[in-house]
Design a protein around this motif. Structure first.
Motif, PDB file in Angstrom:
ATOM      1  N   ASN A 297       0.862  -1.179   0.000  1.00  0.00           N
ATOM      2  CA  ASN A 297       0.000   0.000   0.000  1.00  0.00           C
ATOM      3  C   ASN A 297       0.901   1.231   0.000  1.00  0.00           C
ATOM      4  OD1 ASN A 297      -1.595   2.243   0.753  1.00  0.00           O
ATOM      5  ND2 ASN A 297      -3.137   0.848   1.586  1.00  0.00           N
ATOM      6  N   TYR A 298       0.788   2.020  -1.019  1.00  0.00           N
ATOM      7  CA  TYR A 298       1.754   3.104  -1.208  1.00  0.00           C
ATOM      8  C   TYR A 298       1.371   4.389  -0.481  1.00  0.00           C
ATOM      9  CZ  TYR A 298       4.965   0.954  -4.514  1.00  0.00           C
ATOM     10  OH  TYR A 298       5.941   0.198  -5.093  1.00  0.00           O
ATOM     11  N   ASN A 299       0.284   4.391   0.284  1.00  0.00           N
ATOM     12  CA  ASN A 299      -0.104   5.620   0.980  1.00  0.00           C
ATOM     13  C   ASN A 299       0.991   6.105   1.920  1.00  0.00           C
ATOM     14  OD1 ASN A 299      -2.517   5.939  -0.253  1.00  0.00           O
ATOM     15  ND2 ASN A 299      -3.699   4.795   1.261  1.00  0.00           N
TER      16      ASN A 299
ATOM     17  N   GLN B 193       3.538   8.543   0.368  1.00  0.00           N
ATOM     18  CA  GLN B 193       3.044   9.783  -0.251  1.00  0.00           C
ATOM     19  C   GLN B 193       4.021  10.954  -0.123  1.00  0.00           C
ATOM     20  OE1 GLN B 193      -1.151  10.676   0.260  1.00  0.00           O
ATOM     21  NE2 GLN B 193      -0.693  12.825   0.616  1.00  0.00           N
TER      22      GLN B 193
ATOM     23  N   TRP C 298       2.490   3.926  -7.242  1.00  0.00           N
ATOM     24  CA  TRP C 298       1.785   4.656  -6.187  1.00  0.00           C
ATOM     25  C   TRP C 298       0.393   5.075  -6.657  1.00  0.00           C
ATOM     26  CZ3 TRP C 298      -0.444   9.401  -5.465  1.00  0.00           C
ATOM     27  CH2 TRP C 298      -0.758   9.754  -4.145  1.00  0.00           C
TER      28      TRP C 298
ATOM     29  N   ASN D 255      -2.616   3.835  -4.346  1.00  0.00           N
ATOM     30  CA  ASN D 255      -3.013   4.795  -3.324  1.00  0.00           C
ATOM     31  C   ASN D 255      -4.538   4.916  -3.262  1.00  0.00           C
ATOM     32  OD1 ASN D 255      -3.978   7.839  -4.176  1.00  0.00           O
ATOM     33  ND2 ASN D 255      -2.986   6.746  -5.863  1.00  0.00           N
TER      34      ASN D 255
END
Length: 490
Positions: free
Chosen positions: A38-40, A43, A75, A79
């Motif tokens: 999970n690319y959050n 950020q 991402w 995201n």
């Protein structure tokens, strides 16, 4: 010498160290580019990565650029905050340079992260396009592009937002002529002209069509799919080259660009020569020269019109890909089902014999046209099987008494197969229904992902051929989930 080598070694080590520091500063080495994450949580690195891509010239630090490209794309996929709209005109940017795909997406993402909650979609589009144009105009190694040059021109004029306007109050389609010629008067031997043009539309690029006219030589509109038009040997005269672009089939609200020019007469056609040579003998020579000039002009126009008509006609009827596929099918039948191969060969032979026999005819009886179509359908059914279904709803008296432009039905069936998916899971259904006045060809729409170049040439060809035979129009277009073409019967 030792000091120089030592200095060079120290410089190289520092450069490598600085490069590693730059990479860690933009995107730390411990950020693993894996789609499962999970690319959050990454950020904070998105905007620095995009900024680096926007500021770094092409060809430098290729490994880092590739890593950052992958990072922002992954991402974007993983995201939960930003969704980027990828419009059709992005393909045009990507064809110029593949890096523009990432710059476009990066411009959108950067704006979205810096202006959370902004609901004006136009702002996101502008941020994306400006990201591409800023990079193009900052001398970072991108080759020159007419398309981008004209977008930069629109931006300077404050009209870039017009490309997204759907209100009908402003122009959202533009066409530009490349300024190839710096003068408007040319000597008699300067009669080779190559006009390059660029059409721009962001709302529906696939529907964008262009046509041209050379007033003073050939005063009819001619559709064109390329981005250039060549006139190799123009005679002396005054000309106005006009190019139009529009999303509408009738070219309403079209944008236009033009170039007016003159090809001067040779010295022996100037007024002073006629005055000095005002004798009966020379007058006769001049009459012959004028007649010859008119004849050459008329012959050139007639030859161009005839060649264009026959070229479009043959191109719409004898497709090399169709012949290639037919021969491949025949090869398979010869090996597996020899008897079917014989019938297939007969149908193929009959089809091409009829094409050659009828292409010069103005009209044929509907029964003759249906025999040609029957040959063609048998050939295609040998290839596609149950994936192709053609249903005829035509009474016998209509077949025997009504006439049609030759090869029209075969062309329309071929067009339906050319532009739609034909498979067992998505069979193509074509219904041909006739009344005493018209014949209608209907097919279900299941468009291919990539369209073949030259979409619309066959229908334009058919329209011109009908115009030579009758003043009754042909109609075609989308009706619900069907594509419908209606031809008059004569």
């Amino acid at each position: 010498m030792k000091l120089k080598l030592l200095g060079l070694l120290i410089f190289t080590c520092c450069l490598q160290k600085n490069t590693a520091i730059a990479q860690d500063t933009v995107l730390p080495a411990n950020v693993v580019l894996d789609e499962r994450f999970n690319y959050n949580r990454y950020q904070p690195y998105v905007i620095p990565s995009i900024h680096w891509l926007q500021q770094t010239p092409l060809g430098t630090e290729k490994a880092l650029r590739k890593r950052l490209d992958n990072f922002i794309m992954l991402w974007l996929q993983k995201n939960n905050t930003v969704v980027v709209n990828m419009p059709e005109y992005l393909i045009k940017f990507q064809n110029i340079n593949n890096e523009f795909y990432f710059l476009y997406a990066g411009g959108w993402m950067k704006y979205a992260l810096q202006h959370m909650g902004d609901s004006v979609r136009l702002n996101y589009y502008m941020a994306s396009v400006n990201s591409v144009l800023d990079y193009y105009t900052s001398d970072k190694g991108v080759k020159q592009s007419d398309y981008l040059d004209y977008l930069v021109k629109l931006r300077k004029e404050g009209r870039l937002t017009d490309l997204y306007d759907t209100s009908g109050k402003v122009k959202n389609t533009f066409v530009y002529l490349r300024p190839t010629y710096t003068k408007s008067k040319f000597q008699p031997d300067e009669n080779y002209f190559n006009f390059h043009f660029t059409a721009i539309n962001f709302l529906d690029p696939k529907s964008l069509a262009c046509r041209y006219k050379l007033e003073g030589y050939y005063n009819e509109w001619v559709p064109v799919n390329d981005e250039f038009v060549i006139f190799p040997k123009l005679p002396p005269g005054d000309y106005n080259f006009r190019i139009q672009a529009s999303m509408m089939p009738d070219f309403s609200n079209a944008d236009e660009a033009n170039f007016k020019f003159t090809i001067l007469k040779p010295w022996y056609k100037e007024t002073w020569f006629y005055i000095l040579s005002a004798t009966l003998a020379l007058a006769g020579i001049l009459i012959l020269m004028r007649r010859r000039e008119r004849s050459v002009r008329n012959m050139a126009q007639l030859q161009q019109q005839r060649m264009m008509f026959e070229y479009d006609h043959l191109r719409s009827q004898i497709n090399p890909h169709f012949l290639f596929n037919s021969l491949n099918t025949l090869t398979g039948l010869i090996e597996e089902e020899p008897r079917k191969a014989i019938a297939y060969t007969e149908n193929l032979s009959d089809l091409y014999r009829n094409v050659l026999a009828y292409r010069s005819e103005d009209l044929v009886y509907l029964q003759e046209e249906l025999e040609i179509l029957d040959n063609y359908i048998h050939i295609q059914e040998s290839r596609f099987g149950e994936a192709l279904n053609v249903e005829l709803q035509i009474r016998a008296e209509i077949r025997q008494t009504k006439k049609i432009v030759p090869l029209a039905l075969q062309l329309l069936v071929e067009n339906a197969m050319k532009h739609n998916v034909v498979s067992k899971t998505m069979p193509l259904h074509i219904v041909i229904h006739a009344t005493s006045d018209s014949i209608t060809i209907t097919n279900n729409i299941q468009a291919k992902i990539s369209k073949e170049k030259g979409v619309g040439l066959g229908l334009n060809n058919l329209r011109r051929r009908y115009a030579m035979a009758t003043n009754k129009p042909i109609n075609f277009g989308v009706v619900g989930d069907k594509y419908v073409v209606t031809l008059p019967l004569l």
